[in-house]
Design a protein around this motif. Structure first.
Motif, PDB file in Angstrom:
ATOM      1  N   GLU A   1       5.623   0.933  -9.311  1.00 58.62           N
ATOM      2  CA  GLU A   1       6.351  -0.478  -8.538  1.00 58.62           C
ATOM      3  C   GLU A   1       4.856  -1.211  -8.018  1.00 58.62           C
ATOM      4  O   GLU A   1       4.897  -2.102  -7.761  1.00 58.62           O
ATOM      5  CB  GLU A   1       6.254  -0.275  -6.682  1.00 58.62           C
ATOM      6  N   LYS A   2       4.004  -1.018  -7.717  1.00 57.59           N
ATOM      7  CA  LYS A   2       2.207  -1.164  -7.737  1.00 57.59           C
ATOM      8  C   LYS A   2       1.970  -2.799  -8.475  1.00 57.59           C
ATOM      9  O   LYS A   2       1.889  -2.959  -8.544  1.00 57.59           O
ATOM     10  CB  LYS A   2       1.494  -0.749  -6.999  1.00 57.59           C
TER      11      LYS A   2
ATOM     12  N   LEU B   1       9.374  -1.141  -1.542  1.00 55.71           N
ATOM     13  CA  LEU B   1       9.053  -2.291  -2.589  1.00 55.71           C
ATOM     14  C   LEU B   1      10.239  -3.508  -1.894  1.00 55.71           C
ATOM     15  O   LEU B   1       9.388  -4.423  -2.542  1.00 55.71           O
ATOM     16  CB  LEU B   1       9.641  -1.785  -3.557  1.00 55.71           C
ATOM     17  N   LEU B   2      11.131  -3.053  -1.115  1.00 55.09           N
ATOM     18  CA  LEU B   2      12.120  -5.272  -0.658  1.00 55.09           C
ATOM     19  C   LEU B   2      11.732  -5.552   0.241  1.00 55.09           C
ATOM     20  O   LEU B   2      10.877  -6.377   0.571  1.00 55.09           O
ATOM     21  CB  LEU B   2      13.295  -4.112  -0.229  1.00 55.09           C
ATOM     22  N   ARG B   3      10.648  -4.240   1.224  1.00 49.33           N
ATOM     23  CA  ARG B   3       9.774  -4.735   2.061  1.00 49.33           C
ATOM     24  C   ARG B   3       7.908  -5.567   1.651  1.00 49.33           C
ATOM     25  O   ARG B   3       7.765  -6.370   2.587  1.00 49.33           O
ATOM     26  CB  ARG B   3       9.062  -4.067   3.150  1.00 49.33           C
ATOM     27  N   ALA B   4       7.923  -4.706   1.099  1.00 48.31           N
ATOM     28  CA  ALA B   4       6.602  -5.507   0.411  1.00 48.31           C
ATOM     29  C   ALA B   4       6.551  -6.854  -0.211  1.00 48.31           C
ATOM     30  O   ALA B   4       6.903  -8.286   0.170  1.00 48.31           O
ATOM     31  CB  ALA B   4       6.412  -4.778  -0.759  1.00 48.31           C
ATOM     32  N   LEU B   5       8.120  -6.917  -0.911  1.00 45.46           N
ATOM     33  CA  LEU B   5       9.122  -8.864  -1.371  1.00 45.46           C
ATOM     34  C   LEU B   5       8.588  -9.544  -0.517  1.00 45.46           C
ATOM     35  O   LEU B   5       8.709 -10.212  -0.841  1.00 45.46           O
ATOM     36  CB  LEU B   5      10.088  -7.955  -1.891  1.00 45.46           C
ATOM     37  N   TYR B   6       9.744  -8.733   1.192  1.00 39.07           N
ATOM     38  CA  TYR B   6      10.006  -9.666   1.911  1.00 39.07           C
ATOM     39  C   TYR B   6       7.941 -10.210   2.536  1.00 39.07           C
ATOM     40  O   TYR B   6       8.612 -11.951   2.491  1.00 39.07           O
ATOM     41  CB  TYR B   6      10.112  -8.765   3.208  1.00 39.07           C
TER      42      TYR B   6
ATOM     43  N   ALA C   1       0.951  -1.218  -0.036  1.00 41.41           N
ATOM     44  CA  ALA C   1       0.273  -0.379   0.333  1.00 41.41           C
ATOM     45  C   ALA C   1       1.196   1.833   0.121  1.00 41.41           C
ATOM     46  O   ALA C   1       0.368   2.368  -0.160  1.00 41.41           O
ATOM     47  CB  ALA C   1      -1.622   0.078   1.073  1.00 41.41           C
ATOM     48  N   CYS C   2       2.061   1.036   0.526  1.00 38.73           N
ATOM     49  CA  CYS C   2       2.994   2.561   0.126  1.00 38.73           C
ATOM     50  C   CYS C   2       3.342   2.748  -0.903  1.00 38.73           C
ATOM     51  O   CYS C   2       4.805   3.366  -1.235  1.00 38.73           O
ATOM     52  CB  CYS C   2       4.197   2.081   0.867  1.00 38.73           C
TER      53      CYS C   2
END
Length: 392
Positions: free
Chosen positions: A207-208, A278-283, A201-202
């Motif tokens: 990126e989305k 984006l890295l945190r979303a990938l995690y 959501a960030c």
């Protein structure tokens, strides 16, 4: 505020770090130490113009900040042990010096009577552990290490106390410097990471869109694209489990990794230079995060754990201390397919609902608490000894 924090924050501290060419793990430690001591003065060999440092304290550089040495580590390296003996730190205007060292910063000469604390990320690998640092492989480096080892060990004895960033590094300090150390794990933005339920959501629109193109279930490998990070093993983990792989990062190994991906029996997607969000979303989206390198500590496994994702890490190195077998992930033996497959399967079988809470012991708040305890306790112990010496 704790008693230890009240006591230590009243001290005028000088923070010393090797150099600032970017903000990575060791630089983050140095800046956190500055913040913990009210924006303390900072001394480094040089700082790149692109690096912005927050805080009211002065930022001082050395003669190596001038041409032709600025930013040229190989050219500057032979001079570093000598330059560190001739710096602003020899002035008696601070109560203590706290040194963040992964090369020669702990060689810094301070004013007589000023306690020098050393937070060590590792003793210089290219001198002491050349198998973990390609800079130590050359004949010249090996010849130089014969001379530098005794000097490095001798100057390590000047510190009033040493803290290591992991038990793995503590053992290296004990072996190479013949000194014991306490362990203070480096700060990770655990509170910030855990504070966002859905990092997707960030993201911005691009990126989305990128995130939506990735497989629903995937194994994640992320780091700089350099040989020792062993991202090829993240791809191998996907092949062994027949699970798609996402590789995130950037670096000179990109083409070799793409060649491996082309020949792999599973799909491999690349996400180049992802933002923190984006890295945190990938995690969060990953089924498991595979972290193969032998690291002194390893920030990324803790970040993944903070999102609730299990981690598969090398059995050797500092990451095995944050990745708890059967609780936050699993360990594997390097270059052993059977061990890697077993570790991924064990990690995938974990209950992810309780993983994230185990990251709290690596938070920035815990780091600052332990830092102040280290300084205050050491000074409290050393003060009576100093008084007794003056009496005798």
């Amino acid at each position: 505020m704790s008693y230890e924090k009240r006591q230590s924050t009243q001290l005028r501290a000088l923070v010393v770090h090797e150099w600032f060419a970017s903000i990575g793990g060791s630089e983050n430690v140095a800046t956190t130490i500055r913040q913990a001591f009210n924006g303390a003065d900072l001394l480094c060999l040089w700082r790149d113009k692109s690096v912005t440092l927050q805080g009211d304290g002065r930022v001082m550089e050395t003669v190596l900040s001038s041409r032709p040495f600025h930013g040229r580590k190989v050219l500057s390296l032979p001079l570093m042990p000598f330059v560190w003996r001739r710096t602003h730190a020899r002035r008696r205007k601070w109560d203590i010096a706290i040194v963040s060292s992964h090369l020669f910063a702990h060689h810094v000469a301070v004013a007589k009577g000023m306690p020098k604390f050393v937070y060590v990320h590792t003793p210089a690998r290219y001198i002491w552990e050349p198998e973990f640092d390609e800079r130590g492989d050359s004949l010249l480096a090996r010849a130089a290490s014969v001379l530098l080892k005794p000097l490095d060990r001798f100057r390590a004895q000047e510190a009033i106390s040493v803290a290591a960033n992991s038990e793995f590094v503590r053992q290296r300090v004990l072996k190479n410097w013949k000194r014991d150390a306490c362990v203070i794990y480096p700060p990770v933005e655990v509170t910030e990471i855990r504070g966002v339920a859905d990092w997707s959501a960030c993201l911005d629109d691009d990126e989305k869109s990128l995130l939506e193109t990735l497989p629903v279930d995937f194994i994640l490998g992320a780091s700089r694209f350099i040989p020792y990070k062993r991202l090829d093993l993240a791809i191998r983990a996907g092949e062994l489990t027949r699970t798609p792989v996402v590789i995130a990062g950037a670096g000179p190994e990109e083409q070799r990794l793409r060649d491996l991906a082309r020949d792999a029996c599973v799909s491999v997607d690349f996400v180049l230079s992802p933002s923190n969000n984006l890295l945190r979303a990938l995690y969060q989206r990953a089924a498991v995060f595979v972290f193969p390198p032998v690291e002194d500590f390893g920030i990324m496994p803790v970040e993944a754990i903070a999102t609730g994702t299990p981690v598969v890490s090398n059995l050797i190195g500092g990451a095995s201390e944050s990745v708890l077998e059967g609780i936050t992930g699993a360990h594997f033996q390097p270059d052993d397919d059977e061990s890697l497959l077993s570790a991924v399967n064990r990690a995938l079988a974990l209950d992810c609902t309780s993983i994230a809470k185990h990251s709290e012991r690596f938070s920035r708040e815990k780091f600052e608490q332990r830092l102040h305890q280290w300084v205050s306790t050491t000074l409290a112990i050393s003060a009576p000894a100093a008084r007794n010496e003056s009496v005798h």
